[in-house]
Design an enzyme around this catalytic site. Structure first.
Site, PDB file in Angstrom:
ATOM      1  N   CYS A   1       0.841  -1.190   0.000  1.00  0.00           N
ATOM      2  CA  CYS A   1       0.000   0.000   0.000  1.00  0.00           C
ATOM      3  C   CYS A   1       0.887   1.254   0.000  1.00  0.00           C
ATOM      4  O   CYS A   1       1.979   1.247   0.565  1.00  0.00           O
ATOM      5  CB  CYS A   1      -0.906   0.008   1.228  1.00  0.00           C
ATOM      6  SG  CYS A   1      -2.067   1.399   1.247  1.00  0.00           S
TER       7      CYS A   1
ATOM      8  N   ASP B   1       0.416   3.767   1.652  1.00  0.00           N
ATOM      9  CA  ASP B   1       0.394   4.325   3.010  1.00  0.00           C
ATOM     10  C   ASP B   1       1.821   4.543   3.553  1.00  0.00           C
ATOM     11  O   ASP B   1       2.636   3.624   3.535  1.00  0.00           O
ATOM     12  CB  ASP B   1      -0.370   3.352   3.929  1.00  0.00           C
ATOM     13  CG  ASP B   1      -0.716   3.969   5.269  1.00  0.00           C
ATOM     14  OD1 ASP B   1       0.218   4.439   5.962  1.00  0.00           O
ATOM     15  OD2 ASP B   1      -1.907   3.988   5.629  1.00  0.00           O
TER      16      ASP B   1
ATOM     17  N   ARG C   1       2.953   4.653   6.350  1.00  0.00           N
ATOM     18  CA  ARG C   1       3.328   3.913   7.555  1.00  0.00           C
ATOM     19  C   ARG C   1       3.770   2.483   7.274  1.00  0.00           C
ATOM     20  O   ARG C   1       4.083   1.738   8.211  1.00  0.00           O
ATOM     21  CB  ARG C   1       2.142   3.908   8.535  1.00  0.00           C
ATOM     22  CG  ARG C   1       1.741   5.307   8.982  1.00  0.00           C
ATOM     23  CD  ARG C   1       0.386   5.305   9.648  1.00  0.00           C
ATOM     24  NE  ARG C   1      -0.673   4.914   8.710  1.00  0.00           N
ATOM     25  CZ  ARG C   1      -1.960   4.814   9.045  1.00  0.00           C
ATOM     26  NH1 ARG C   1      -2.345   5.063  10.282  1.00  0.00           N
ATOM     27  NH2 ARG C   1      -2.856   4.472   8.139  1.00  0.00           N
TER      28      ARG C   1
ATOM     29  N   HIS D   1      -2.440  -3.956   4.969  1.00  0.00           N
ATOM     30  CA  HIS D   1      -2.296  -3.591   6.387  1.00  0.00           C
ATOM     31  C   HIS D   1      -3.657  -3.293   6.995  1.00  0.00           C
ATOM     32  O   HIS D   1      -4.538  -2.743   6.334  1.00  0.00           O
ATOM     33  CB  HIS D   1      -1.354  -2.391   6.544  1.00  0.00           C
ATOM     34  CG  HIS D   1      -1.867  -1.125   5.936  1.00  0.00           C
ATOM     35  ND1 HIS D   1      -2.406  -0.105   6.685  1.00  0.00           N
ATOM     36  CD2 HIS D   1      -1.970  -0.726   4.646  1.00  0.00           C
ATOM     37  CE1 HIS D   1      -2.791   0.865   5.880  1.00  0.00           C
ATOM     38  NE2 HIS D   1      -2.542   0.525   4.636  1.00  0.00           N
TER      39      HIS D   1
ATOM     40  N   CYS E   1      -6.344   0.015   6.774  1.00  0.00           N
ATOM     41  CA  CYS E   1      -6.069   0.607   5.458  1.00  0.00           C
ATOM     42  C   CYS E   1      -7.192   1.591   5.066  1.00  0.00           C
ATOM     43  O   CYS E   1      -8.368   1.219   5.005  1.00  0.00           O
ATOM     44  CB  CYS E   1      -5.956  -0.492   4.412  1.00  0.00           C
ATOM     45  SG  CYS E   1      -5.528   0.141   2.769  1.00  0.00           S
TER      46      CYS E   1
HETATM   47 CO    CO Z   1      -3.514   1.217   2.963  1.00  0.00          CO
END
Ligand code: CO
Length: 210
Positions: free
Chosen positions: A42, A44, A46, A98, A101
């Site tokens: 992803c 993302d 993090r 994750h 998400c």
């Molecule tokens: Co995500």
């Protein structure tokens, strides 16, 4: 100091540290790239592939998009996949989702977000495939966690449906496919699916002339 200037300063410090630890670090990596893994994760911020797996530059070939989807018409993903499988000869492909998400959560709402709706539609399709199991979950967070896992499994199956993977399975007996889910809460990864090279998939998707 501007925020981005800090990044450039930190880059200098990092490069310095690498060379101090290992004088050959950059010259070795500059000449050849032989990663064993393709990571589909992803976007993302993090969930950085190298950091959470304790790996170094050169070890993982990375593709990231919103909600780590494998969409069979996505030219970007397919190009990365073909390059990784056919040319880099990766042994493993990891789809890593994750919990928590934002893409998955957004796909569970009825809000229109613009162009991203089309992308998230792929997650709604996974939701529909598992409607009964999803509906049986009453807690919204548990429901979202389940959809994250189901979607990762679906993306792994989407990889197996591609001619790129099927051809490599047939002639090279690689790569092995993995579906993982990372937890933002404790930093740990859960293995949710594994597919050995040559695993039979629904015959509708099998090519017999590769
Ligand atoms: Co995500």
């Amino acid at each position: 100091m501007k925020s981005y200037e800090k990044l450039l300063l930190q880059n200098k410090a990092w490069a310095n540290e690498k060379v101090t630890d290992d004088p050959e670090f950059f010259s070795r990596l500059a000449s050849i790239q032989t990663p064993e893994f393709l990571w589909i994760g992803c976007s993302d911020s993090r969930v950085p592939a190298n950091e959470i797996t304790g790996t170094q530059p050169g070890e993982i070939f990375v593709h990231r998009n919103i909600a780590n989807l494998v969409v069979h018409t996505d030219l970007n993903l397919l190009t990365v996949l073909d390059y990784a499988v056919t040319h880099l000869k990766v042994k493993h492909i990891i789809v890593c989702g994750h919990y928590g998400c934002g893409g998955v959560k957004a796909a569970m709402t009825h809000h229109s977000l613009g162009i991203i709706d089309k992308w998230l539609r792929n997650i709604k399709d996974v939701h529909r495939l598992h409607r009964e199991r999803m509906d049986a979950m009453k807690d919204p967070e548990a429901q979202a966690d389940l959809l994250v896992e189901l979607s990762v499994k679906e993306q792994v199956m989407n990889l197996a449906k591609t001619a790129i993977v099927q051809k490599a399975w047939k002639h090279k007996h690689r790569p092995q496919l993995h579906g993982w889910v990372y937890s933002l809460k404790d930093g740990l990864i859960k293995n949710v699916i594994e597919m050995e090279a040559g695993t039979r998939i629904d015959s509708l998707y099998e090519y017999d002339d590769l």
